[in-house]
Design an enzyme around this catalytic site. Sequence first.
Site, short mmCIF file in Angstrom:
data_model
loop_
_atom_site.label_atom_id
_atom_site.label_comp_id
_atom_site.label_asym_id
_atom_site.label_seq_id
_atom_site.Cartn_x
_atom_site.Cartn_y
_atom_site.Cartn_z
N HIS A 175 -47.44 65.14 -42.65
CA HIS A 175 -47.04 66.00 -41.37
C HIS A 175 -46.82 67.27 -41.49
O HIS A 175 -47.28 68.24 -40.89
CB HIS A 175 -45.79 65.49 -40.86
CG HIS A 175 -45.82 63.94 -40.08
ND1 HIS A 175 -44.76 62.92 -40.95
CD2 HIS A 175 -46.56 63.38 -39.31
CE1 HIS A 175 -45.33 61.99 -40.03
NE2 HIS A 175 -45.93 62.17 -39.00
N LYS A 225 -40.93 50.86 -29.55
CA LYS A 225 -41.48 51.06 -30.75
C LYS A 225 -40.18 50.92 -31.64
O LYS A 225 -39.58 52.11 -31.40
CB LYS A 225 -42.56 52.37 -30.85
CG LYS A 225 -43.12 52.31 -32.26
CD LYS A 225 -44.38 53.05 -32.02
CE LYS A 225 -44.72 53.71 -33.56
NZ LYS A 225 -45.70 54.81 -33.57
N ARG A 253 -56.44 61.59 -40.64
CA ARG A 253 -56.24 61.52 -42.23
C ARG A 253 -58.00 60.65 -42.50
O ARG A 253 -58.51 61.38 -43.51
CB ARG A 253 -55.39 60.10 -42.44
CG ARG A 253 -54.05 60.71 -42.56
CD ARG A 253 -52.89 59.65 -42.31
NE ARG A 253 -52.83 59.35 -40.98
CZ ARG A 253 -51.87 58.61 -40.59
NH1 ARG A 253 -50.94 58.41 -40.94
NH2 ARG A 253 -51.89 58.15 -39.07
N SER A 294 -45.80 57.25 -42.32
CA SER A 294 -44.31 57.29 -42.23
C SER A 294 -44.26 55.53 -42.50
O SER A 294 -43.18 55.07 -43.22
CB SER A 294 -43.77 57.37 -40.87
OG SER A 294 -44.08 58.82 -40.75
P1 ADP Z 1 -47.58 58.70 -33.79
O1 ADP Z 1 -46.50 57.60 -33.65
O2 ADP Z 1 -47.67 59.65 -32.61
O3 ADP Z 1 -48.72 58.37 -34.62
P2 ADP Z 1 -46.85 60.21 -36.20
O4 ADP Z 1 -45.68 60.53 -36.67
O5 ADP Z 1 -46.94 58.71 -37.09
O6 ADP Z 1 -46.79 59.74 -34.68
O7 ADP Z 1 -48.20 61.08 -36.51
C1 ADP Z 1 -48.18 62.07 -35.80
C2 ADP Z 1 -49.59 62.73 -35.82
O8 ADP Z 1 -49.43 63.27 -37.30
C3 ADP Z 1 -50.53 61.87 -35.79
O9 ADP Z 1 -51.77 62.85 -35.17
C4 ADP Z 1 -50.83 61.56 -37.08
O10 ADP Z 1 -52.58 61.18 -37.36
C5 ADP Z 1 -50.52 62.52 -37.99
N1 ADP Z 1 -50.15 62.30 -39.22
C6 ADP Z 1 -49.28 61.23 -39.92
N2 ADP Z 1 -49.39 61.23 -41.27
C7 ADP Z 1 -50.38 62.00 -41.55
C8 ADP Z 1 -51.10 62.56 -42.83
N3 ADP Z 1 -50.67 61.86 -43.83
N4 ADP Z 1 -52.06 63.45 -42.89
C9 ADP Z 1 -52.43 64.01 -41.67
N5 ADP Z 1 -52.03 63.66 -40.51
C10 ADP Z 1 -51.02 62.65 -40.34
#
Ligand code: ADP
Length: 159
Positions: free
Chosen positions: A17, A41, A91, A129
């Site tokens: 992130h 969720k 990713r 996460s």
């Molecule tokens: P959501 O529940 O909306 O997917 P996340 O917190 O899991 O929320 O992710 C928010 C954004 O950050 C999403 O676009 C996700 O693809 C991106 N993201 C999460 N982890 C990574 C990572 N390791 N590299 C790049 N983007 C990431």
Amino acid sequence: MKVAVYPGSFDPITFGHMDIAKRALKVFDRLIILINVHPNKEAMFTAKERKDMVEVTMKDYLDKIEVIIANDLTVDETKKLGATHMVRGLRAVTDFEYEFQLTHANRVLDSEIDSVYFMTDNKYSFLSSALVKEIGLFKGDLNKFVPTYVVEKMKEKLN
Ligand code: ADP
């Protein structure tokens, strides 16, 4: 002034992130990190705890970054906050299908708000996460995935 919103669960914030947020700051003047609350969720951290972890770990960028807890639909929040774009991270191709749906659904909801995608550094392309929580649950070393402050908060939560 180009303003974007970076929405997500951030449960908790990871190096992936952070990488996306830093890349977005090279394009946008201001970035609003929007902590989404999904009623159906289950989250490990409360929205307030997630906001605190983002603020602490992004402390060197707080002149350009603001962290807000979402109350409304993301596109509505984005417009309300005066932003023109939503930032998301990619990713691998596995992210594409979900993000494709999300972008088009958001465009139907508000055609003026567009989404932009940044690809993470390859070394974070496996990181999520969910994975961090799973490793934490089995007491694995989290230091390669999340900042020290988040490691501490995870330990507190898991004890
Ligand atoms: P959501 O529940 O909306 O997917 P996340 O917190 O899991 O929320 O992710 C928010 C954004 O950050 C999403 O676009 C996700 O693809 C991106 N993201 C999460 N982890 C990574 C990572 N390791 N590299 C790049 N983007 C990431």
